[in-house]
Design a protein around this motif. Structure first.
Motif, PDB file in Angstrom:
ATOM      1  N   VAL A   1      31.665  55.358  73.058  1.00  0.00           N
ATOM      2  CA  VAL A   1      31.035  54.112  72.591  1.00  0.00           C
ATOM      3  C   VAL A   1      30.503  54.222  71.167  1.00  0.00           C
ATOM      4  O   VAL A   1      30.064  53.226  70.593  1.00  0.00           O
ATOM      5  N   GLY A   2      30.542  55.424  70.586  1.00  0.00           N
ATOM      6  CA  GLY A   2      30.009  55.592  69.242  1.00  0.00           C
ATOM      7  C   GLY A   2      31.020  56.090  68.240  1.00  0.00           C
ATOM      8  O   GLY A   2      30.643  56.454  67.126  1.00  0.00           O
ATOM      9  N   ASN A   3      32.311  56.116  68.614  1.00  0.00           N
ATOM     10  CA  ASN A   3      33.277  56.643  67.659  1.00  0.00           C
ATOM     11  C   ASN A   3      33.611  55.605  66.592  1.00  0.00           C
ATOM     12  O   ASN A   3      33.171  54.451  66.646  1.00  0.00           O
ATOM     13  N   LEU A   4      34.392  56.003  65.614  1.00  0.00           N
ATOM     14  CA  LEU A   4      34.606  55.186  64.422  1.00  0.00           C
ATOM     15  C   LEU A   4      35.217  53.836  64.746  1.00  0.00           C
ATOM     16  O   LEU A   4      34.807  52.806  64.203  1.00  0.00           O
ATOM     17  N   ARG A   5      36.195  53.801  65.632  1.00  0.00           N
ATOM     18  CA  ARG A   5      36.858  52.516  65.883  1.00  0.00           C
ATOM     19  C   ARG A   5      35.934  51.523  66.575  1.00  0.00           C
ATOM     20  O   ARG A   5      36.039  50.309  66.348  1.00  0.00           O
ATOM     21  N   VAL A   6      35.003  52.015  67.407  1.00  0.00           N
ATOM     22  CA  VAL A   6      34.034  51.117  68.031  1.00  0.00           C
ATOM     23  C   VAL A   6      33.053  50.587  66.982  1.00  0.00           C
ATOM     24  O   VAL A   6      32.750  49.385  66.943  1.00  0.00           O
ATOM     25  N   LEU A   7      32.576  51.455  66.109  1.00  0.00           N
ATOM     26  CA  LEU A   7      31.642  51.014  65.068  1.00  0.00           C
ATOM     27  C   LEU A   7      32.306  50.016  64.124  1.00  0.00           C
ATOM     28  O   LEU A   7      31.675  49.037  63.691  1.00  0.00           O
ATOM     29  N   LYS A   8      33.565  50.250  63.809  1.00  0.00           N
ATOM     30  CA  LYS A   8      34.286  49.307  62.945  1.00  0.00           C
ATOM     31  C   LYS A   8      34.495  47.979  63.665  1.00  0.00           C
ATOM     32  O   LYS A   8      34.445  46.908  63.047  1.00  0.00           O
ATOM     33  N   ALA A   9      34.707  48.024  64.962  1.00  0.00           N
ATOM     34  CA  ALA A   9      34.923  46.799  65.723  1.00  0.00           C
ATOM     35  C   ALA A   9      33.658  45.941  65.793  1.00  0.00           C
ATOM     36  O   ALA A   9      33.730  44.720  65.616  1.00  0.00           O
ATOM     37  N   ILE A  10      32.506  46.579  66.037  1.00  0.00           N
ATOM     38  CA  ILE A  10      31.286  45.758  66.122  1.00  0.00           C
ATOM     39  C   ILE A  10      30.887  45.234  64.740  1.00  0.00           C
ATOM     40  O   ILE A  10      30.222  44.201  64.635  1.00  0.00           O
ATOM     41  N   GLU A  11      31.326  45.922  63.689  1.00  0.00           N
ATOM     42  CA  GLU A  11      31.102  45.404  62.335  1.00  0.00           C
ATOM     43  C   GLU A  11      32.011  44.208  62.065  1.00  0.00           C
ATOM     44  O   GLU A  11      31.550  43.154  61.601  1.00  0.00           O
ATOM     45  N   ALA A  12      33.298  44.350  62.378  1.00  0.00           N
ATOM     46  CA  ALA A  12      34.269  43.300  62.068  1.00  0.00           C
ATOM     47  C   ALA A  12      34.080  42.068  62.947  1.00  0.00           C
ATOM     48  O   ALA A  12      34.193  40.924  62.478  1.00  0.00           O
ATOM     49  N   GLU A  13      33.799  42.281  64.230  1.00  0.00           N
ATOM     50  CA  GLU A  13      33.784  41.165  65.167  1.00  0.00           C
ATOM     51  C   GLU A  13      32.405  40.539  65.354  1.00  0.00           C
ATOM     52  O   GLU A  13      32.296  39.356  65.707  1.00  0.00           O
ATOM     53  N   PHE A  14      31.348  41.329  65.133  1.00  0.00           N
ATOM     54  CA  PHE A  14      30.005  40.820  65.398  1.00  0.00           C
ATOM     55  C   PHE A  14      29.083  40.900  64.186  1.00  0.00           C
ATOM     56  O   PHE A  14      27.893  40.626  64.293  1.00  0.00           O
ATOM     57  N   GLY A  15      29.625  41.328  63.038  1.00  0.00           N
ATOM     58  CA  GLY A  15      28.841  41.356  61.813  1.00  0.00           C
ATOM     59  C   GLY A  15      27.779  42.431  61.756  1.00  0.00           C
ATOM     60  O   GLY A  15      26.807  42.300  61.004  1.00  0.00           O
ATOM     61  N   ALA A  16      27.948  43.481  62.506  1.00  0.00           N
ATOM     62  CA  ALA A  16      26.949  44.554  62.505  1.00  0.00           C
ATOM     63  C   ALA A  16      26.916  45.247  61.150  1.00  0.00           C
ATOM     64  O   ALA A  16      27.957  45.669  60.643  1.00  0.00           O
TER      65      ALA A  16
END
Length: 215
Positions: free
Chosen positions: A110-125
């Motif tokens: 839940v904390g790897n790079l692709r998850v962090l990039k996804a919550i940034e791209a999809e939810f504006g994190a």
């Protein structure tokens, strides 16, 4: 036999494999795959042809391709049995796998790079949100892992008084915890085990900052 490891200096999954290669005293060729440059070199067709999931690490053992870090760890221990990094008894091996999976399947994904990039791209994190996200899940995972270790599993290391595959999983996750600013005060057993590991040359040599592709 020739060993090739496709790796990235800050990949905790690749870090696990580097630890085990070093504990086994195995020489290998490191082939860095940058997870950020060029939009992520792991996403390029050449690497996808080797790893259809476009993930690191990938191990090549005399032409044989082995993917997924947890599978690679056990493969190395089975094909190069000395020094053994799993207990001899079934109950002991189950316990080590329990500790491995507490990191490898519960905390890390839940904390790897692709998850962090996804919550940034999809939810504006933003960066602060990503840091808080990482601290939340590492802390929650460490709450349980500390209890597992403190129940009497841990000797000097995660299981007994010699390193096992559990330690190869714990140390990289601890590195991530430090990186994301997790308060480690509540985890004295984890801290003690990691300190014992980090005193060993095999762990020092595998550390992210010691890799040839580290900035």
């Amino acid at each position: 036999m020739s060993l090739v490891l496709y790796t990235y200096w800050r990949s905790s999954s690749a870090y696990r494999v580097r630890i085990v290669l070093n504990l086994k005293g195995l020489d290998y060729e490191a082939r860095p795959v940058h997870l950020v440059e060029e939009g992520g070199q792991h996403l390029k067709p050449d690497y996808r042809a080797l790893s259809p999931q476009a993930q690191l690490p990938t191990l090549i053992d005399d032409g044989r391709v082995v993917r997924q870090s947890m599978a690679i760890l056990e493969y190395l221990d089975e094909t190069r049995p000395e020094p053994a990094l799993m207990p001899k008894d079934a109950a002991g091996r189950a316990k080590v796998r329990e500790l491995m999976q507490a990191v490898g399947t519960d905390i890390h994904p839940v904390g790897n790079l692709r998850v962090l990039k996804a919550i940034e791209a999809e939810f504006g994190a933003d960066q602060a949100v990503k840091e808080a996200w990482s601290r939340r899940w590492i802390g929650l995972g460490f709450d349980g892992l500390e209890k597992l270790l403190a129940e009497g599993v841990a000797g000097r290391f995660s299981y007994g008084d010699a390193p096992t595959l559990a330690d190869a999983c714990l140390v990289p996750q601890y590195y991530n915890a430090v990186r994301w600013g997790v308060d480690l005060t509540p985890y004295p057993t984890i801290r003690r085990v990691v300190e014992a590991c980090q005193a060993l040359a095999a762990f020092k040599k595998a550390a992210p900052e010691a890799q040839p592709d580290a900035p």
